[in-house]
Design a protein around this motif. Sequence first.
Motif, PDB file in Angstrom:
ATOM      1  N   LYS A 270     -32.009  35.454 -63.023  1.00 30.19           N
ATOM      2  CA  LYS A 270     -31.177  35.463 -64.222  1.00 30.19           C
ATOM      3  C   LYS A 270     -30.235  34.262 -64.173  1.00 30.19           C
ATOM      4  O   LYS A 270     -29.629  33.975 -63.135  1.00 30.19           O
ATOM      5  N   LYS A 271     -30.099  33.556 -65.287  1.00 31.13           N
ATOM      6  CA  LYS A 271     -29.264  32.366 -65.356  1.00 31.13           C
ATOM      7  C   LYS A 271     -28.243  32.507 -66.473  1.00 31.13           C
ATOM      8  O   LYS A 271     -28.518  33.153 -67.502  1.00 31.13           O
ATOM      9  N   THR A 272     -27.107  31.868 -66.271  1.00 29.34           N
ATOM     10  CA  THR A 272     -26.066  31.867 -67.289  1.00 29.34           C
ATOM     11  C   THR A 272     -26.392  30.829 -68.358  1.00 29.34           C
ATOM     12  O   THR A 272     -27.321  30.030 -68.219  1.00 29.34           O
ATOM     13  N   GLU A 273     -25.584  30.843 -69.418  1.00 26.45           N
ATOM     14  CA  GLU A 273     -25.812  29.890 -70.495  1.00 26.45           C
ATOM     15  C   GLU A 273     -25.572  28.454 -70.038  1.00 26.45           C
ATOM     16  O   GLU A 273     -26.280  27.530 -70.460  1.00 26.45           O
ATOM     17  N   GLU A 274     -24.565  28.261 -69.155  1.00 28.46           N
ATOM     18  CA  GLU A 274     -24.308  26.908 -68.651  1.00 28.46           C
ATOM     19  C   GLU A 274     -25.486  26.399 -67.825  1.00 28.46           C
ATOM     20  O   GLU A 274     -25.901  25.228 -67.951  1.00 28.46           O
ATOM     21  N   GLU A 275     -26.059  27.262 -66.992  1.00 31.82           N
ATOM     22  CA  GLU A 275     -27.210  26.853 -66.183  1.00 31.82           C
ATOM     23  C   GLU A 275     -28.425  26.569 -67.057  1.00 31.82           C
ATOM     24  O   GLU A 275     -29.170  25.613 -66.807  1.00 31.82           O
ATOM     25  N   VAL A 276     -28.606  27.375 -68.076  1.00 34.20           N
ATOM     26  CA  VAL A 276     -29.725  27.138 -68.980  1.00 34.20           C
ATOM     27  C   VAL A 276     -29.557  25.815 -69.713  1.00 34.20           C
ATOM     28  O   VAL A 276     -30.524  25.030 -69.857  1.00 34.20           O
ATOM     29  N   LEU A 277     -28.323  25.525 -70.175  1.00 28.23           N
ATOM     30  CA  LEU A 277     -28.061  24.265 -70.873  1.00 28.23           C
ATOM     31  C   LEU A 277     -28.269  23.069 -69.934  1.00 28.23           C
ATOM     32  O   LEU A 277     -28.823  22.037 -70.334  1.00 28.23           O
ATOM     33  N   GLU A 278     -27.846  23.204 -68.692  1.00 30.08           N
ATOM     34  CA  GLU A 278     -28.047  22.120 -67.724  1.00 30.08           C
ATOM     35  C   GLU A 278     -29.535  21.882 -67.471  1.00 30.08           C
ATOM     36  O   GLU A 278     -29.988  20.732 -67.388  1.00 30.08           O
ATOM     37  N   LEU A 279     -30.290  22.952 -67.350  1.00 24.83           N
ATOM     38  CA  LEU A 279     -31.737  22.801 -67.141  1.00 24.83           C
ATOM     39  C   LEU A 279     -32.405  22.147 -68.348  1.00 24.83           C
ATOM     40  O   LEU A 279     -33.314  21.316 -68.191  1.00 24.83           O
ATOM     41  N   GLU A 280     -31.952  22.496 -69.541  1.00 24.90           N
ATOM     42  CA  GLU A 280     -32.519  21.878 -70.739  1.00 24.90           C
ATOM     43  C   GLU A 280     -32.208  20.386 -70.792  1.00 24.90           C
ATOM     44  O   GLU A 280     -33.075  19.564 -71.151  1.00 24.90           O
ATOM     45  N   ASN A 281     -30.974  20.007 -70.410  1.00 23.73           N
ATOM     46  CA  ASN A 281     -30.626  18.588 -70.382  1.00 23.73           C
ATOM     47  C   ASN A 281     -31.465  17.840 -69.355  1.00 23.73           C
ATOM     48  O   ASN A 281     -31.912  16.711 -69.597  1.00 23.73           O
ATOM     49  N   LYS A 282     -31.668  18.460 -68.195  1.00 22.51           N
ATOM     50  CA  LYS A 282     -32.512  17.835 -67.184  1.00 22.51           C
ATOM     51  C   LYS A 282     -33.941  17.670 -67.698  1.00 22.51           C
ATOM     52  O   LYS A 282     -34.590  16.649 -67.441  1.00 22.51           O
ATOM     53  N   ALA A 283     -34.412  18.680 -68.423  1.00 17.19           N
ATOM     54  CA  ALA A 283     -35.771  18.586 -68.959  1.00 17.19           C
ATOM     55  C   ALA A 283     -35.886  17.470 -69.985  1.00 17.19           C
ATOM     56  O   ALA A 283     -36.878  16.721 -70.009  1.00 17.19           O
ATOM     57  N   VAL A 284     -34.842  17.313 -70.831  1.00 23.46           N
ATOM     58  CA  VAL A 284     -34.862  16.229 -71.824  1.00 23.46           C
ATOM     59  C   VAL A 284     -34.836  14.867 -71.131  1.00 23.46           C
ATOM     60  O   VAL A 284     -35.573  13.937 -71.499  1.00 23.46           O
ATOM     61  N   THR A 285     -33.980  14.741 -70.107  1.00 22.15           N
ATOM     62  CA  THR A 285     -33.915  13.471 -69.367  1.00 22.15           C
ATOM     63  C   THR A 285     -35.226  13.166 -68.660  1.00 22.15           C
ATOM     64  O   THR A 285     -35.701  12.021 -68.652  1.00 22.15           O
ATOM     65  N   LYS A 286     -35.813  14.168 -68.085  1.00 19.54           N
ATOM     66  CA  LYS A 286     -37.089  13.973 -67.392  1.00 19.54           C
ATOM     67  C   LYS A 286     -38.194  13.563 -68.362  1.00 19.54           C
ATOM     68  O   LYS A 286     -39.020  12.697 -68.054  1.00 19.54           O
ATOM     69  N   GLU A 287     -38.193  14.165 -69.541  1.00 18.17           N
ATOM     70  CA  GLU A 287     -39.204  13.820 -70.540  1.00 18.17           C
ATOM     71  C   GLU A 287     -39.009  12.388 -71.039  1.00 18.17           C
ATOM     72  O   GLU A 287     -39.989  11.643 -71.229  1.00 18.17           O
ATOM     73  N   ALA A 288     -37.739  11.981 -71.237  1.00 21.82           N
ATOM     74  CA  ALA A 288     -37.483  10.601 -71.667  1.00 21.82           C
ATOM     75  C   ALA A 288     -37.905   9.602 -70.593  1.00 21.82           C
ATOM     76  O   ALA A 288     -38.492   8.547 -70.893  1.00 21.82           O
ATOM     77  N   LEU A 289     -37.624   9.923 -69.320  1.00 22.27           N
ATOM     78  CA  LEU A 289     -38.032   9.043 -68.231  1.00 22.27           C
ATOM     79  C   LEU A 289     -39.560   8.966 -68.133  1.00 22.27           C
ATOM     80  O   LEU A 289     -40.125   7.871 -67.912  1.00 22.27           O
ATOM     81  N   ARG A 290     -40.204  10.081 -68.301  1.00 15.37           N
ATOM     82  CA  ARG A 290     -41.664  10.090 -68.248  1.00 15.37           C
ATOM     83  C   ARG A 290     -42.263   9.276 -69.395  1.00 15.37           C
ATOM     84  O   ARG A 290     -43.241   8.538 -69.214  1.00 15.37           O
ATOM     85  N   LYS A 291     -41.656   9.374 -70.575  1.00 15.79           N
ATOM     86  CA  LYS A 291     -42.133   8.603 -71.716  1.00 15.79           C
ATOM     87  C   LYS A 291     -41.939   7.107 -71.486  1.00 15.79           C
ATOM     88  O   LYS A 291     -42.833   6.290 -71.804  1.00 15.79           O
ATOM     89  N   ARG A 292     -40.777   6.720 -70.930  1.00 16.18           N
ATOM     90  CA  ARG A 292     -40.522   5.304 -70.669  1.00 16.18           C
ATOM     91  C   ARG A 292     -41.497   4.761 -69.625  1.00 16.18           C
ATOM     92  O   ARG A 292     -42.031   3.649 -69.764  1.00 16.18           O
ATOM     93  N   ARG A 293     -41.754   5.539 -68.582  1.00 12.89           N
ATOM     94  CA  ARG A 293     -42.706   5.104 -67.561  1.00 12.89           C
ATOM     95  C   ARG A 293     -44.120   4.992 -68.125  1.00 12.89           C
ATOM     96  O   ARG A 293     -44.864   4.076 -67.750  1.00 12.89           O
ATOM     97  N   ARG A 294     -44.468   5.887 -69.015  1.00 11.96           N
ATOM     98  CA  ARG A 294     -45.788   5.802 -69.627  1.00 11.96           C
ATOM     99  C   ARG A 294     -45.922   4.529 -70.463  1.00 11.96           C
ATOM    100  O   ARG A 294     -46.959   3.848 -70.424  1.00 11.96           O
ATOM    101  N   GLU A 295     -44.849   4.191 -71.201  1.00 11.52           N
ATOM    102  CA  GLU A 295     -44.884   2.954 -71.992  1.00 11.52           C
ATOM    103  C   GLU A 295     -44.980   1.736 -71.081  1.00 11.52           C
ATOM    104  O   GLU A 295     -45.711   0.776 -71.387  1.00 11.52           O
TER     105      GLU A 295
END
Length: 411
Positions: A270-295
């Motif tokens: 079980k995770k709190t709202e702050e932990e969920v928001l942090e995980l979502e931000n990490k996921a967005v950053t990871k996706e942006a990094l993956r997209k940049r590396r793919r380009e």
Amino acid sequence: DAFQLHPDNVKDLENDLRDVMKPHTAANLKESKGNKLKDFVQVSGVLGVSHFLMLSATEASKYVKVCKTPRGPTLSFRVHQYTLAREVLASQRNPRAPKNAFLSPPLVVLNNFGDAPHQKLATITFQNLFPAINVRKVKLSTCQRAVLIDYDKTTGRFQFRHYGVSAAPTGTNKAIRKLLTTRRVPNMGDLADVSELLTSKGYGSDHSDSEGEDAVNARVDLTQDYNRVAREGTRSRIILQEIGPRMELELVKVEEGMCEGRVLYHAYVKKTEEEVLELENKAVTKEALRKRRREEQEANVRRKEREAKEKAAMEEELAGMKKRKRDNKSARDKLDENGRKKKKGASGAEKRRDGGDDDEAPFKRGRKSQYKDREGGGGGGSGGGGKKSPAGTKGKDKNKRPGKGARAKRK
């Protein structure tokens, strides 16, 4: 409802689940350790595959993942207990699993599902695993199997059962029902008259001697022909006989994507709202990094392809220059000093110019002049000025080579 214990191998359970999903399943699919999930996802659209069922086993337990292609969600179930189909049939006195029952998809029945978000998602997933039924156009003869999934609120687990469906006429005793359902002649050796077969106890009553309260509630009036004995307009009872396999499942995790992405539900974490928001931000950053590396990778691939083409063009140009140089050299070798084309056979003068053998030159010149002198009458042997000597006289042979003394005197 006894369960059997099994080793870590889930190959038998996999084959049973393929039988449950027939005929809309890849029964002959041969997967290996070298196959990746993305390989199956890429061909799923072409083959019309809507869901993946993936089984795995660890030292702790066994798991079943139900994935919706191509973008999820993914439901992960923990298999607490299960029994194979062959073990279910072995425990029955009269097992029934006809092959023609697997020619049509089963009916799905869901019971006691709650209103929680993860349970609603499980309801939709289980319903979409099997094709929908059009009640107005369905044929009763194709309804040969049923899948029952019941949710136990006390344990929080799903009970999975697989049944075979059949219909039998009602209102008759066991002997008459057996006579209708089988084509063998009954044994009437103990009867004094054939009428005793029809006047036995239970015939003509509202229900047979083997039917209880549940069987009475299971009576239906058929609107279509179901089988050889259950015809349209007759009253029959529905019989469910378990085919297997049976499983006890627990939903432990729900992921947003195809075995990846944001975790929508977890049974133990079980995770709190702050932990969920942090995980979502990490996921967005990871996706942006993956997209940049793919380009960047795509740009590097294009650059390398361009360099390879330029290198190939340069090598081709150098090869052409070398070939032209060789052709020009061979053409120059075929010309003499005056720029004329050389002859194949060179004369004596040319050979002398080219540094040939001069030892034979005096002999060739002397021999040639000697021949000229003889032919021109220069020799003083005959007085006829070059006339031939008369026959019978001894004369010198004109074609005879002069001796060494004569050659020495000339020199």
